[in-house]
Structure formats: structure tokens, C-alpha cells
Enzyme design. Structure first.
Site, PDB file in Angstrom:
ATOM      1  N   ASP A  33       0.845  -1.193   0.000  1.00 33.25           N
ATOM      2  CA  ASP A  33       0.000   0.000   0.000  1.00 33.25           C
ATOM      3  C   ASP A  33       0.882   1.246   0.000  1.00 33.25           C
ATOM      4  O   ASP A  33       1.678   1.443   0.916  1.00 33.25           O
ATOM      5  CB  ASP A  33      -0.891   0.001   1.257  1.00 33.25           C
ATOM      6  CG  ASP A  33      -1.657   1.297   1.448  1.00 33.25           C
ATOM      7  OD1 ASP A  33      -1.993   1.620   2.612  1.00 33.25           O
ATOM      8  OD2 ASP A  33      -1.890   1.997   0.432  1.00 33.25           O
ATOM      9  N   ASP A  38      -3.961   3.940   2.802  1.00 40.62           N
ATOM     10  CA  ASP A  38      -5.406   3.711   3.045  1.00 40.62           C
ATOM     11  C   ASP A  38      -5.665   2.277   3.494  1.00 40.62           C
ATOM     12  O   ASP A  38      -6.811   1.860   3.622  1.00 40.62           O
ATOM     13  CB  ASP A  38      -6.222   4.031   1.772  1.00 40.62           C
ATOM     14  CG  ASP A  38      -5.909   3.068   0.633  1.00 40.62           C
ATOM     15  OD1 ASP A  38      -6.584   3.150  -0.423  1.00 40.62           O
ATOM     16  OD2 ASP A  38      -4.973   2.234   0.794  1.00 40.62           O
ATOM     17  N   ASP A  72      -1.952  -1.179  -3.654  1.00 43.43           N
ATOM     18  CA  ASP A  72      -2.222  -0.454  -4.889  1.00 43.43           C
ATOM     19  C   ASP A  72      -1.091  -0.598  -5.897  1.00 43.43           C
ATOM     20  O   ASP A  72      -0.060  -1.219  -5.609  1.00 43.43           O
ATOM     21  CB  ASP A  72      -2.476   1.031  -4.567  1.00 43.43           C
ATOM     22  CG  ASP A  72      -1.387   1.605  -3.667  1.00 43.43           C
ATOM     23  OD1 ASP A  72      -1.734   2.226  -2.643  1.00 43.43           O
ATOM     24  OD2 ASP A  72      -0.198   1.393  -3.997  1.00 43.43           O
ATOM     25  N   ASP A 108      -5.971 -10.287 -15.164  1.00 43.12           N
ATOM     26  CA  ASP A 108      -7.015 -11.255 -14.843  1.00 43.12           C
ATOM     27  C   ASP A 108      -8.231 -10.923 -15.712  1.00 43.12           C
ATOM     28  O   ASP A 108      -8.731  -9.803 -15.660  1.00 43.12           O
ATOM     29  CB  ASP A 108      -7.374 -11.166 -13.352  1.00 43.12           C
ATOM     30  CG  ASP A 108      -7.775 -12.514 -12.755  1.00 43.12           C
ATOM     31  OD1 ASP A 108      -7.205 -12.899 -11.712  1.00 43.12           O
ATOM     32  OD2 ASP A 108      -8.641 -13.172 -13.351  1.00 43.12           O
ATOM     33  N   ASP A 152     -10.558 -16.209 -15.734  1.00 40.99           N
ATOM     34  CA  ASP A 152     -11.323 -16.637 -14.577  1.00 40.99           C
ATOM     35  C   ASP A 152     -12.448 -17.597 -14.980  1.00 40.99           C
ATOM     36  O   ASP A 152     -13.188 -17.326 -15.931  1.00 40.99           O
ATOM     37  CB  ASP A 152     -11.921 -15.394 -13.906  1.00 40.99           C
ATOM     38  CG  ASP A 152     -12.495 -15.676 -12.538  1.00 40.99           C
ATOM     39  OD1 ASP A 152     -13.714 -15.505 -12.364  1.00 40.99           O
ATOM     40  OD2 ASP A 152     -11.727 -16.091 -11.660  1.00 40.99           O
ATOM     41  N   GLU A 154      -8.466 -20.711 -15.882  1.00 43.58           N
ATOM     42  CA  GLU A 154      -8.840 -21.319 -14.604  1.00 43.58           C
ATOM     43  C   GLU A 154     -10.068 -22.184 -14.879  1.00 43.58           C
ATOM     44  O   GLU A 154     -11.068 -21.678 -15.389  1.00 43.58           O
ATOM     45  CB  GLU A 154      -9.168 -20.289 -13.529  1.00 43.58           C
ATOM     46  CG  GLU A 154      -9.486 -20.920 -12.181  1.00 43.58           C
ATOM     47  CD  GLU A 154     -10.397 -20.096 -11.297  1.00 43.58           C
ATOM     48  OE1 GLU A 154     -10.299 -20.237 -10.074  1.00 43.58           O
ATOM     49  OE2 GLU A 154     -11.199 -19.289 -11.842  1.00 43.58           O
ATOM     50  N   HIS A 179      -5.090 -17.051  -4.419  1.00 38.13           N
ATOM     51  CA  HIS A 179      -5.913 -16.179  -3.574  1.00 38.13           C
ATOM     52  C   HIS A 179      -7.213 -16.843  -3.131  1.00 38.13           C
ATOM     53  O   HIS A 179      -7.968 -16.281  -2.330  1.00 38.13           O
ATOM     54  CB  HIS A 179      -6.259 -14.906  -4.350  1.00 38.13           C
ATOM     55  CG  HIS A 179      -7.062 -15.187  -5.549  1.00 38.13           C
ATOM     56  ND1 HIS A 179      -6.562 -15.893  -6.640  1.00 38.13           N
ATOM     57  CD2 HIS A 179      -8.353 -14.935  -5.832  1.00 38.13           C
ATOM     58  CE1 HIS A 179      -7.526 -16.038  -7.537  1.00 38.13           C
ATOM     59  NE2 HIS A 179      -8.623 -15.468  -7.071  1.00 38.13           N
ATOM     60  N   ASP A 180      -7.478 -18.071  -3.653  1.00 40.21           N
ATOM     61  CA  ASP A 180      -8.694 -18.827  -3.284  1.00 40.21           C
ATOM     62  C   ASP A 180      -8.395 -20.015  -2.388  1.00 40.21           C
ATOM     63  O   ASP A 180      -9.317 -20.734  -1.986  1.00 40.21           O
ATOM     64  CB  ASP A 180      -9.369 -19.379  -4.549  1.00 40.21           C
ATOM     65  CG  ASP A 180     -10.003 -18.309  -5.417  1.00 40.21           C
ATOM     66  OD1 ASP A 180     -10.138 -18.548  -6.628  1.00 40.21           O
ATOM     67  OD2 ASP A 180     -10.335 -17.233  -4.873  1.00 40.21           O
TER      68      ASP A 180
HETATM   69  O1  TEU Z   1     -12.596 -18.808  -8.616  1.00 40.49           O
HETATM   70  C1  TEU Z   1     -13.398 -19.813  -9.088  1.00 40.49           C
HETATM   71  C2  TEU Z   1     -13.402 -20.948  -8.184  1.00 40.49           C
HETATM   72  O2  TEU Z   1     -13.339 -22.038  -8.566  1.00 40.49           O
HETATM   73  C3  TEU Z   1     -13.423 -20.601  -6.775  1.00 40.49           C
HETATM   74  O3  TEU Z   1     -14.658 -20.162  -6.482  1.00 40.49           O
HETATM   75  C4  TEU Z   1     -13.088 -21.757  -5.941  1.00 40.49           C
HETATM   76  O4  TEU Z   1     -13.795 -22.857  -6.238  1.00 40.49           O
HETATM   77  C5  TEU Z   1     -13.372 -21.475  -4.554  1.00 40.49           C
HETATM   78  O5  TEU Z   1     -13.147 -20.193  -4.245  1.00 40.49           O
HETATM   79  C6  TEU Z   1     -12.464 -22.314  -3.739  1.00 40.49           C
HETATM   80  O6  TEU Z   1     -12.722 -21.977  -2.466  1.00 40.49           O
HETATM   81  C7  TEU Z   1     -12.529 -17.659  -9.433  1.00 40.49           C
HETATM   82  C8  TEU Z   1     -11.660 -16.628  -8.737  1.00 40.49           C
HETATM   83  O7  TEU Z   1     -10.372 -17.165  -8.598  1.00 40.49           O
HETATM   84  C9  TEU Z   1     -12.309 -16.332  -7.410  1.00 40.49           C
HETATM   85  O8  TEU Z   1     -11.512 -15.488  -6.621  1.00 40.49           O
HETATM   86  C10 TEU Z   1     -13.646 -15.688  -7.677  1.00 40.49           C
HETATM   87  O9  TEU Z   1     -14.298 -15.522  -6.451  1.00 40.49           O
HETATM   88  C11 TEU Z   1     -14.500 -16.569  -8.579  1.00 40.49           C
HETATM   89  O10 TEU Z   1     -13.788 -17.114  -9.683  1.00 40.49           O
HETATM   90  C12 TEU Z   1     -15.608 -15.744  -9.201  1.00 40.49           C
HETATM   91  O11 TEU Z   1     -15.045 -14.790 -10.068  1.00 40.49           O
END
Ligand code: TEU
Length: 520
Positions: free
Chosen positions: A18, A22, A26, A95, A191, A241, A313-314
Site C-alpha cells: 500500500d 489507506d 495499490d 485477470d 477466470d 482457470e 488467492h482462493d
Molecule cells: O474462482 C473460481 C473458483 O473455482 C473458486 O470459487 C473456488 O472454487 C473457490 O473459491 C475455492 O474456495 C474464481 C476466482 O479465482 C475467485 O476469486 C472468484 O471468487 C471466482 O472465480 C468468481 O469470479
């Protein structure tokens, strides 16, 4: 195919750096850390979404595709970042979120304005919903009071799905993609791209299965390639993805002769420690993990190409989920996981902080969480009578927020991430786990990643060699051989917190050994 010897670094802009205090990362913050990334040796930066968005799903709900959300900066900041990336010989991948938009995107505002609006058919409207469930809990359909119909949203109700059957939708998306490539971007991470072709008639059933690789998916991706990448694909990187994608489907998607995508993100290895859903946990079996990764190695050995990742990130932090993040094991476990993944055949992806061995966070109450998927699940599970404490405990290990705590740059109050109040608390273990403590320490996780990336850049066997699994039935040992001509590289690792015996040798917990090809 330059990306066969490349390594990609994923940045989650909200949590990376950051620059204006804030509490939210960024673009200028990222620009200020490019030398750190150059030193790590990565070749490509993938930025999670930075476009204008109500941030209902942290940017994966886009309300304007050809601009930058002011919370992250401006187009001028973006151009300066891109120039800084290219000056250092790296590439930048955006993305691409086009299975859905935000419900605040002008396209959807028009579409929902009336049943006969020219953009009505840009989305999926029905008089009656089918039984599809959203990925974020609840029905996948939302009633629209104004026009008395329902619209489809496989994710949050603020993420209505686009109708790719409509050629106007596809052309608008291709034009947007060309706009970014003309601006100097080097490719896209796409995505949930395998969900864009819906099953005719939208029949009842499992929305994930029915929408996984629908009837026109290959037609759409080949059209996209013709309309967007033709003539410039040699310089680009594209990764789709694809939750639920199989090896057979991945061979079709990544066969260069079919001109669809360069590689896909498959989910099999990140769903081994769960039953029906990610919230229904089961212990991870190393044999199953090896079998899955080995199947993808051999399955795409002669055709197509793999992406290699432990987290993003998921997903929860790799060392906490696949390793052991207790202090006595964390560093060795992080290194062992990196070793067995980075020396496989495919393109490795490093998620920000993974190169430091960052861990899951010590969550207290439900109030600590921010992720819509986690909060929706908690609400639905508790409403269904589950014990809140038990649901919370599952979230502690599984929530996506584990990946989203701020990057740990140093041991100062907010880990050098911000001078303000971070949008999500910094993991208190940043006092010990941070970049400043690692970049000059030859034994650090950071420098282990740097050496692995260097091997991929210098040893052709790493990028091009074949893959032969070993010790497939061993409950702790993960071992394999890579060969290219006379070059042979052997990898043996103990993926457990107990000593392991193999071929008369004892490997300490999380010990990994790499035998490099003998110099010519
Ligand atoms: O993620 C798709 C997806 O498969 C995820 O939802 C995953 O199954 C789940 O989060 C696992 O816990 C993509 C992006 O990477 C995610 O950040 C978004 O929330 C989602 O699509 C919708 O755009």
C-alpha cells in the site's frame, strides 16, 4: 513457447503493498517492489483484478473493464507499472473475468432495465429458476423486482453471468481484450473460463458439472484466439482457470494445434482434503496427492502443458495445508513443497508470500473474516443448525482470507505493508516471517525459491525433460526422475513430519534431496 521455462508470480493487489496509507494495496505499491520480484527471478507477474468494481468479491465483480479502480490507482499508474515490469525484462498478465460482470456494470444495468432492452439477452433471464446452486451458497438465481424475472449468477448475486451465446457479448469482450494487449499487456489469466458455455435449456442438476466445459467451449476459445491473439500469441501467456477440468479436456484445451489456451489451472490436488465440499474436510493422503500430480504429469507428457501451483488467492496457504507450519517444521516444509513442485514438468506459479513460507492466520471470531464465500457459507451453515463454533473452525483452515492477509515485508507494526490500518489484519507471525529477514539469508525460503527458479532458467531438463514417478506407494516419500537426453535430475522428498525410510536411506521430516545432472 517461452513460458515452458518461465515462472509466474501471482499478486493479489489488495494485500501486496500500500503506497498511500489507506490500508489497501495499490499499483504504486507494486511498482515499489519490482526489484524484489526481479531478485526472486520470476518472469511473469499475474495481477488479480484491478478494474473498477464494487468489490463484492474483491474485484472479481467488474463494473468497467477498461479502467483501474481508484482504490488501486489510475491508468497512468498502470502504464508506469507496466513500463517498470518490461524494463526489468518481466511480463505482466491481467485477470480476465468474463464469465460474469458486476451487477453495476452498464451492460447489466441496461439488461435489467426492461425485458425488451437490446442488452436483455446479454445475460441469462428466466421466468422460473432451475435448481442450480451458487458457488457462494444459496440459489444461483436472483429475482429482479422491476422486470419480474430471475437472472443467473453462478457466484454472488452481484456477479450476473454473461450470455456467451450472444455474438455481441463475445465481440465486446474481444475488443476489450485487444485494448489491453494494445496497451502492452502480455496475456491473461482467464477466470472460470470453462463455465462460459451453458448447457442448452439450462436443465436442473449440479451447476458445476453441467457448466463444466459446455458444448461450445472449444468453439468460443478458438474464436477468442483468432479474434484476439492471432499474430501476437508467441509473446503471450494465456492460462484458463477451470474448476472440474479433466486431463482429457486439458489435452484439448492446451494442444497448441487447436489454438485455445497455453495451460489450465486444474483443481484435483486442491480438492483431495475435502469430501463433497471444501467445508467438508478429510485428512490429506500423500499417496493420493502424488498419484494426482503424477497423473497430470504423465497425462500431458506428450501433448499440452501443465500449470503447477500449491495455492493462490482462493486457497489456504500451502505450508499450512500441504506442509506443517509449526515453527520446528515450517521452513523445511515450505522448501520441500517448493522443490517437488518447481522441478516438475509445467509452468510454476508462486502466490505472493509463498516464497517466504507465509502461513494461515490465527482467526478469532466470524467478525474477523471478509471473504464473501466464507461469510455466505457461515450464514447458511448456522441457519441450517450447524454449531457456529464448528463452522468457524472449518473456516479457520479453509477460508480464502488465509491467502489474503497482507504481504509480510518486514517486522514493523503492519509488516511494511501500509502506514495506515490494513483492510485485513497482518498475521502476527510477520515478526519472524518477512522478506527483510530472508532476502540476504542464503538458507531462507526466499533464496530456496530463487535457486529453484534459476534451475528452471539454466537446466533444460527442468523445462523440457520427461517425468518418471518413483516410490508411488510410499506413504511419505515423493520421488521422481526427469530426463532429457543424457541429463537426469532426481528429486526425493519426505512430505511428512516423521522420519521416512526409502532405499536404505532415512530422510528427516520434510527433507528434500535433488540430484542434478552431472556437468557435461
Ligand atoms: O474462482 C473460481 C473458483 O473455482 C473458486 O470459487 C473456488 O472454487 C473457490 O473459491 C475455492 O474456495 C474464481 C476466482 O479465482 C475467485 O476469486 C472468484 O471468487 C471466482 O472465480 C468468481 O469470479
Amino acid at each position: 513457447m517461452w513460458w515452458k521455462s518461465a515462472v509466474v508470480y501471482q499478486i493479489y493487489p489488495r494485500s501486496f503493498a500500500d503506497s498511500d496509507g489507506d490500508g489497501i494495496g495499490d499499483l504504486r505499491g507494486i511498482a515499489g517492489r519490482l526489484d524484489y520480484l526481479k531478485r526472486l527471478g520470476v518472469d511473469v507477474l499475474w495481477l488479480s483484478p484491478i478494474y473498477p468494481s464494487p468489490q463484492d468479491d474483491n474485484g472479481y465483480d467488474i463494473s468497467e473493464y477498461q479502467d483501474i479502480d481508484p482504490v488501486f490507482g489510475s491508468l497512468a499508474d498502470f502504464d508506469a507499472l507496466l513500463a517498470g515490469v518490461h524494463e526489468r525484462g518481466m511480463k505482466l498478465v491481467m485477470d480476465l473475468v468474463v464469465n460474469h460482470t458486476s451487477d453495476e456494470h452498464p451492460w447489466f444495468l441496461e439488461s435489467r432495465s426492461s425485458r425488451d432492452n437490446p442488452k436483455r439477452d446479454w445475460y441469462w433471464w428466466r421466468a422460473e429458476p432451475n435448481d442450480w446452486r451458487s458457488y457462494f451458497s444459496g440459489s444461483a438465481w436472483e429475482a429482479d423486482q422491476a422486470t419480474h424475472e430471475f437472472y443467473l449468477h453462478l457466484f454472488s448475486r452481484k456477479q450476473p453471468d454473461l450470455n456467451w451465446e450472444n455474438p455481441e457479448v463475445r465481440e465486446a469482450i474481444y475488443a476489450m481484450m485487444r485494448w489491453w494487449l494494445d496497451r502492452g499487456v502480455d496475456g491473461f489469466r482467464m477466470d472460470v473460463i470453462n463455465l462460459i458455455s451453458k448447457p442448452p435449456g439450462l436443465p436442473d442438476g449440479s451447476s458445476e458439472e453441467l457448466n463444466n466445459c459446455g458444448p461450445r467451449i472449444h468453439e468460443f476459445l478458438q474464436e477468442m484466439h483468432r479474434e484476439v491473439f492471432a499474430g501476437r500469441d508467441a509473446q503471450m501467456l494465456t492460462v484458463g482457470e477451470m474448476p472440474g477440468v479433466t486431463i482429457e479436456q486439458a489435452r484439448l484445451f492446451t494442444d497448441p494445434a487447436r489454438a485455445e489456451v497455453d495451460m489450465v489451472f486444474q483443481f484435483e490436488h486442491v480438492r483431495l482434503d475435502q469430501r463433497d465440499s471444501k467445508w467438508d474436510r478429510k485428512p490429506l493422503d500423500v499417496r493420493e496427492l502424488k498419484a494426482t500430480l503424477n497423473r497430470w504429469q504423465t497425462g500431458l507428457a506428450d501433448l499440452g502443458w501443465n500449470s503447477l501451483y500449491w495455492n493462490n488467492h482462493d486457497q489456504p496457504r500451502a505450508v499450512s495445508r500441504f506442509g506443517d507450519d509449526r515453527p520446528e517444521f515450517r521452513v523445511r516444509a515450505a522448501k520441500a513443497l517448493a522443490t517437488v513442485l518447481h522441478l516438475q514438468r509445467g509452468t510454476p506459479y508462486v502466490y505472493q508470500g509463498e516464497e517466504l513460507g507465509m502461513t494461515n492466520a490465527p482467526w478469532g471470531s466470524i467478525e474477523d473474516f471478509r471473504d464473501i464465500e466464507s461469510l455466505n457459507h457461515y450464514a447458511e451453515a448456522v441457519a441450517a443448525g450447524q454449531d457456529p463454533g464448528e463452522v468457524l473452525d472449518v473456516l479457520r483452515g479453509r477460508s480464502r482470507d488465509n491467502a489474503r492477509t497482507p504481504m509480510q515485508w518486514d517486522a514493523s507494526a503492519n509488516a511494511g505493508f501500509t502506514d495506515g490500518t490494513p483492510w485485513l489484519p497482518v498475521n502476527p507471525n510477520h515478526a519472524n516471517i518477512n522478506a527483510a529477514a530472508q532476502v540476504d539469508d542464503p538458507d531462507s525460503v526466499f533464496n530456496h525459491y530463487r535457486r529453484l527458479i534459476e534451475l528452471r532458467h539454466t537446466l533444460p531438463v527442468v523445462a523440457e525433460g520427461d517425468f518418471t514417478p518413483l516410490a508411488e506407494d510410499h506413504p511419505q516419500i515423493y520421488a521422481y526422475v526427469r530426463r532429457l537426453g543424457n541429463d537426469e535430475l532426481r528429486v526425493v522428498a519426505n512430505l511428512s513430519s516423521e522420519p521416512a525410510e526409502w532405499e536404505g536411506e532415512t530422510l528427516a521430516p520434510w527433507e528434500a534431496r535433488v540430484q542434478l545432472p552431472s556437468p557435461a
